[in-house]
Each structure stands twice: as C-alpha cells, then as structure tokens.
Write an enzyme that holds these catalytic residues in place. Structure first.
Site, mmCIF file in Angstrom:
data_model
loop_
_atom_site.group_PDB
_atom_site.id
_atom_site.type_symbol
_atom_site.label_atom_id
_atom_site.label_comp_id
_atom_site.label_asym_id
_atom_site.label_seq_id
_atom_site.Cartn_x
_atom_site.Cartn_y
_atom_site.Cartn_z
ATOM 1 N N HIS A 1 0.796 -1.282 -0.085
ATOM 2 C CA HIS A 1 -0.058 -0.117 0.003
ATOM 3 C C HIS A 1 0.666 1.303 -0.033
ATOM 4 C CE1 HIS A 1 0.687 1.011 4.267
ATOM 5 N NE2 HIS A 1 0.693 -0.531 4.398
ATOM 6 N N CYS B 1 3.377 -5.060 6.558
ATOM 7 C CA CYS B 1 3.014 -4.730 5.215
ATOM 8 C C CYS B 1 4.005 -4.129 4.517
ATOM 9 C CB CYS B 1 1.845 -3.518 5.450
ATOM 10 S SG CYS B 1 0.196 -4.426 5.827
#
Length: 242
Positions: free
Chosen positions: A201, A217
């Site tokens: 992201h 992440c």
C-alpha cells in the site's frame, strides 16, 4: 476507472499499516476497485492461472475432501473473488486463499469458476527492500518498499492479490490505495488492534519507504502503488523472498 460500489465500514484487517498500535480497533471504509476485472474474463493462456468464483463453494483440504471454509463470490472487502491457482487435478483446483494459513492451499471444484490467466507477477526481495513487477518473467518495473521491521518481518512465500482498495480517507495509513494480499502476518505484536492480513500500500510516511519499518505490510510511494494498482489483475501471484 473505478466501478460503482457500496461503501461500508470494515475492521482494520491488515497488519503493519501503522507504526504503533492504537488503543482500539479502527474502522475504515473502503471502495473496492474494479480494475483488472476485464482480465478475469480472458482466455487462460498466461503463465499463471486464475479462477473467478461464480457461485459460493466450500474450500476443501483436498479434492473432494473435508470442507474447511465457505467461500462467497465476493471477498470481505467487497471485491469479486479471484483466486490464484497453483494446481489442477481431476476437475479440482488448488488455490491460494486468505482463509488458509501461509503456504497452505485449499481445493475448489473447477465447475464453480471462470478460468483466466495472467502473465503478471509481483516479486518482493525483503533484504533488498525492493518490489519488482514482472511480465512473462521479464522485469518491467522496480521500486523500493518498506518491509517488516525486526521482530515483525514480512512473511515469505507465495501469496496473491485479493483486493484493490481505495480508502475513503486520504489520510489513512494506506494512503491513496492498497492491494490486499492473501497472506497473514504471524508475528503480531502485543496490543495490535487490527488484523493479520498483509498488503502492499501507499503511505503518508514516505520516509519509511526503503526501510525495515512496518509491522509486516509493504509500503511504497503513491505513484508506484497507483501504477501497480492499474496494472495487475486480481489473482496475480506475489512472491516474497528473504
């Protein structure tokens, strides 16, 4: 172009999108993106087979075996469910699904899906902190990413893109957009209020890109994530190595 979609609040299911845990679970509304849906209807001629679920079905531990989970035609984020296929056997497909632990496939009947394929794949080198986008095995684009910090290292293995999400709040930890992955962070820290799903992201903390800074992440600059979002279809395999 985004397709029309209902907005809804979901628990923060992804791991490692903040630098430290908050006092309680966060609810973020997402718009699932329709990008890549045209690819899901293409003839299965690419390197990596994908399967778009046409009707609800059981995810089983082997062909015709014990049911493990019930899969709907949409993910928990509201996207069409497109699974990465790793094997075919007698009318059954081994698929990468978020309902299974990292490295473990589940089986679904081939008659329940529309088969397609893609030549795109995403490769993350954790030690180099770099993501490479490949087409037919050839590197097309490469850019730096933040990965999990010591103690919450980004898991390695084969995963798949399950959703393309646009947070309604541009100031969210996901920045403009996120590709949710099938994988899970197995090294959650005490007090982390969110879930364990991995994602690639954007981030408002651009200074962390290229560092081991997240809880699992992978973070990248907005321009790089936007290009990735607009290129890879749902079901694209993601390979993460140490």
């Amino acid at each position: 172009m985004r397709r029309p979609a209902l907005l809804f609040g979901v628990l923060l299911l992804m791991a490692g999108c903040g630098d430290s845990p908050g006092p309680k679970a966060v609810r973020l509304p997402f718009t699932p993106s329709g990008e890549g849906m045209e690819d899901a209807a293409a003839a299965p001629s690419g390197r990596y087979l994908t399967a778009r679920l046409l009707s609800p079905t059981a995810l089983r531990d082997r062909p015709g075996g014990r049911p493990l989970h019930r899969l709907g035609v949409k993910t928990e984020f509201g996207s069409r469910r497109v699974l990465s296929v790793t094997a075919r056997r007698g009318g059954w497909l081994a698929v990468v699904a978020s309902e299974r632990p990292n490295g473990r496939s589940g089986w679904i009947p081939e008659r329940r899906v529309a088969l397609a394929s893609t030549n795109w794949s995403v490769h993350v080198d954790r030690s180099a902190r770099r993501l490479t986008l490949r087409r037919k095995g050839r590197a097309i684009r490469s850019f730096p990413v933040a990965v999990g910090r010591p103690g919450t290292e980004t898991p390695t293995g084969r995963f798949a893109v399950t959703d393309k999400l646009h947070p309604d709040d541009p100031g969210s930890p996901y920045g403009c957009c996120a590709l949710a992955l099938s994988g899970h962070q197995t090294k959650l820290i005490d007090g982390w209020p969110g879930g364990d799903r991995l994602a690639i992201h954007a981030t408002p903390n651009v200074e962390t890109v290229g560092r081991a800074a997240s809880l699992g992440c992978m973070r990248a600059r907005t321009a790089d994530i936007r290009r990735l979002m607009g290129t890879v279809p749902l079901g694209t395999p993601v390979f993460i190595r140490a």
